[in-house]
Scaffold this motif. Structure first.
Motif, PDB file in Angstrom:
ATOM      1  N   MET A   1       2.097  26.311  18.561  1.00 46.02           N
ATOM      2  CA  MET A   1       2.867  26.567  17.363  1.00 46.02           C
ATOM      3  C   MET A   1       2.152  27.647  16.538  1.00 46.02           C
ATOM      4  O   MET A   1       0.937  27.678  16.463  1.00 46.02           O
ATOM      5  N   ILE A   2       2.927  28.520  15.950  1.00 47.10           N
ATOM      6  CA  ILE A   2       2.403  29.595  15.109  1.00 47.10           C
ATOM      7  C   ILE A   2       2.938  29.393  13.698  1.00 47.10           C
ATOM      8  O   ILE A   2       4.122  29.115  13.511  1.00 47.10           O
ATOM      9  N   LYS A   3       2.069  29.554  12.709  1.00 46.66           N
ATOM     10  CA  LYS A   3       2.524  29.508  11.323  1.00 46.66           C
ATOM     11  C   LYS A   3       3.388  30.732  11.052  1.00 46.66           C
ATOM     12  O   LYS A   3       3.011  31.856  11.419  1.00 46.66           O
ATOM     13  N   ILE A   4       4.522  30.533  10.430  1.00 47.68           N
ATOM     14  CA  ILE A   4       5.424  31.643  10.123  1.00 47.68           C
ATOM     15  C   ILE A   4       4.722  32.688   9.261  1.00 47.68           C
ATOM     16  O   ILE A   4       4.932  33.888   9.421  1.00 47.68           O
ATOM     17  N   SER A   5       3.852  32.239   8.356  1.00 45.33           N
ATOM     18  CA  SER A   5       3.159  33.167   7.456  1.00 45.33           C
ATOM     19  C   SER A   5       2.212  34.115   8.199  1.00 45.33           C
ATOM     20  O   SER A   5       1.818  35.148   7.658  1.00 45.33           O
ATOM     21  N   GLU A   6       1.834  33.804   9.439  1.00 44.51           N
ATOM     22  CA  GLU A   6       0.969  34.676  10.248  1.00 44.51           C
ATOM     23  C   GLU A   6       1.735  35.848  10.853  1.00 44.51           C
ATOM     24  O   GLU A   6       1.128  36.821  11.283  1.00 44.51           O
ATOM     25  N   LEU A   7       3.037  35.729  10.950  1.00 39.72           N
ATOM     26  CA  LEU A   7       3.838  36.698  11.702  1.00 39.72           C
ATOM     27  C   LEU A   7       4.246  37.903  10.878  1.00 39.72           C
ATOM     28  O   LEU A   7       4.487  37.805   9.674  1.00 39.72           O
ATOM     29  N   LYS A   8       4.350  39.023  11.584  1.00 37.76           N
ATOM     30  CA  LYS A   8       4.855  40.262  11.007  1.00 37.76           C
ATOM     31  C   LYS A   8       5.894  40.829  11.973  1.00 37.76           C
ATOM     32  O   LYS A   8       5.885  40.513  13.160  1.00 37.76           O
ATOM     33  N   GLU A   9       6.784  41.656  11.439  1.00 33.38           N
ATOM     34  CA  GLU A   9       7.777  42.287  12.294  1.00 33.38           C
ATOM     35  C   GLU A   9       7.073  43.065  13.401  1.00 33.38           C
ATOM     36  O   GLU A   9       6.102  43.766  13.158  1.00 33.38           O
ATOM     37  N   GLY A  10       7.549  42.894  14.614  1.00 31.70           N
ATOM     38  CA  GLY A  10       6.981  43.577  15.763  1.00 31.70           C
ATOM     39  C   GLY A  10       5.991  42.755  16.564  1.00 31.70           C
ATOM     40  O   GLY A  10       5.615  43.139  17.664  1.00 31.70           O
ATOM     41  N   ASP A  11       5.545  41.611  16.021  1.00 30.62           N
ATOM     42  CA  ASP A  11       4.612  40.769  16.756  1.00 30.62           C
ATOM     43  C   ASP A  11       5.261  40.219  18.018  1.00 30.62           C
ATOM     44  O   ASP A  11       6.444  39.871  18.021  1.00 30.62           O
ATOM     45  N   ILE A  12       4.468  40.128  19.078  1.00 30.43           N
ATOM     46  CA  ILE A  12       4.957  39.609  20.357  1.00 30.43           C
ATOM     47  C   ILE A  12       4.487  38.159  20.497  1.00 30.43           C
ATOM     48  O   ILE A  12       3.305  37.872  20.366  1.00 30.43           O
ATOM     49  N   VAL A  13       5.444  37.260  20.741  1.00 34.09           N
ATOM     50  CA  VAL A  13       5.179  35.818  20.827  1.00 34.09           C
ATOM     51  C   VAL A  13       5.971  35.221  21.992  1.00 34.09           C
ATOM     52  O   VAL A  13       6.835  35.872  22.573  1.00 34.09           O
ATOM     53  N   MET A  14       5.666  33.960  22.289  1.00 33.92           N
ATOM     54  CA  MET A  14       6.471  33.194  23.246  1.00 33.92           C
ATOM     55  C   MET A  14       7.393  32.283  22.446  1.00 33.92           C
ATOM     56  O   MET A  14       6.983  31.719  21.425  1.00 33.92           O
ATOM     57  N   VAL A  15       8.625  32.134  22.926  1.00 29.25           N
ATOM     58  CA  VAL A  15       9.622  31.313  22.257  1.00 29.25           C
ATOM     59  C   VAL A  15      10.078  30.214  23.199  1.00 29.25           C
ATOM     60  O   VAL A  15      10.369  30.467  24.364  1.00 29.25           O
ATOM     61  N   ASP A  16      10.129  28.996  22.687  1.00 34.77           N
ATOM     62  CA  ASP A  16      10.684  27.871  23.443  1.00 34.77           C
ATOM     63  C   ASP A  16      12.163  27.786  23.071  1.00 34.77           C
ATOM     64  O   ASP A  16      12.526  27.286  22.018  1.00 34.77           O
TER      65      ASP A  16
END
Length: 135
Positions: A1-16
Motif C-alpha cells: 500500500m502507498i500513502k496517497i500523499s507520497e504520490l505525484k503525477e507521473g509516478d509509476i506504481v502497481m495497481v490491484d
C-alpha cells in the motif's frame, strides 16, 4: 500500500484492479478524497484508493525501465546514470543502501526505495519529473 500523499503525477506504481496487478502511471492525485487516478495499459484511467496501490521495488530492471545507463565498477559496485543524475549501489542488485547525487546535491538512503520514491527524489533534485513521457 502507498500513502496517497507520497504520490505525484507521473509516478509509476502497481495497481490491484479486481485481483489483477497492473503497472500504471499516476495521472492525478486527490489528497482530499485520498484517491489517485492511474492510467493502466496506456489508455484506461481509473481512480484508486491507497489499498489498491502498491510500490514497485527499485531493481536493475526498474532502472532499465527508467532508461538509466549502468556502469559496473571494480569491487562490485554499480553506478546508474541519467544525464548528470547518478545513483550508486555498493553491491550489484543490493538496493538497500543508495547514494545519489545531482551536481552538488548529494543524498544517502539506508533503506530500499520504490520506483515512485526515486522518481520523487529525482524531481526534487533536478526539478524535472521522471515520467513515462520524459523517459
Amino acid at each position: 500500500m502507498i500513502k496517497i500523499s507520497e504520490l505525484k503525477e507521473g509516478d509509476i506504481v502497481m495497481v490491484d484492479n479486481e485481483g489483477a496487478m497492473m503497472e500504471g502511471e499516476v495521472r492525478e492525485v486527490n489528497n482530499t478524497q485520498k484517491l489517485a487516478q492511474v492510467r493502466t495499459n496506456g489508455e484506461s484511467d481509473f481512480w484508486y484508493g491507497a489499498e489498491a496501490l502498491h510500490p514497485i521495488p527499485l531493481s536493475d530492471a526498474a532502472m532499465k525501465l527508467l532508461k538509466f545507463d549502468r556502469v559496473d565498477e571494480e569491487g562490485g559496485g554499480v553506478k546508474y546514470m541519467k544525464g548528470a543524475f547518478r545513483v550508486h549501489i555498493n553491491k550489484a542488485d543490493d538496493f538497500s543502501h543508495l547514494d545519489f547525487w545531482y551536481r552538488e546535491d548529494r543524498r544517502h538512503v539506508n533503506q530500499p526505495l520504490s520506483v515512485h520514491q526515486l522518481q520523487n527524489y529525482y524531481l526534487s533534485m533536478t526539478k524535472v519529473h521522471l515520467t513515462e513521457a520524459a523517459i
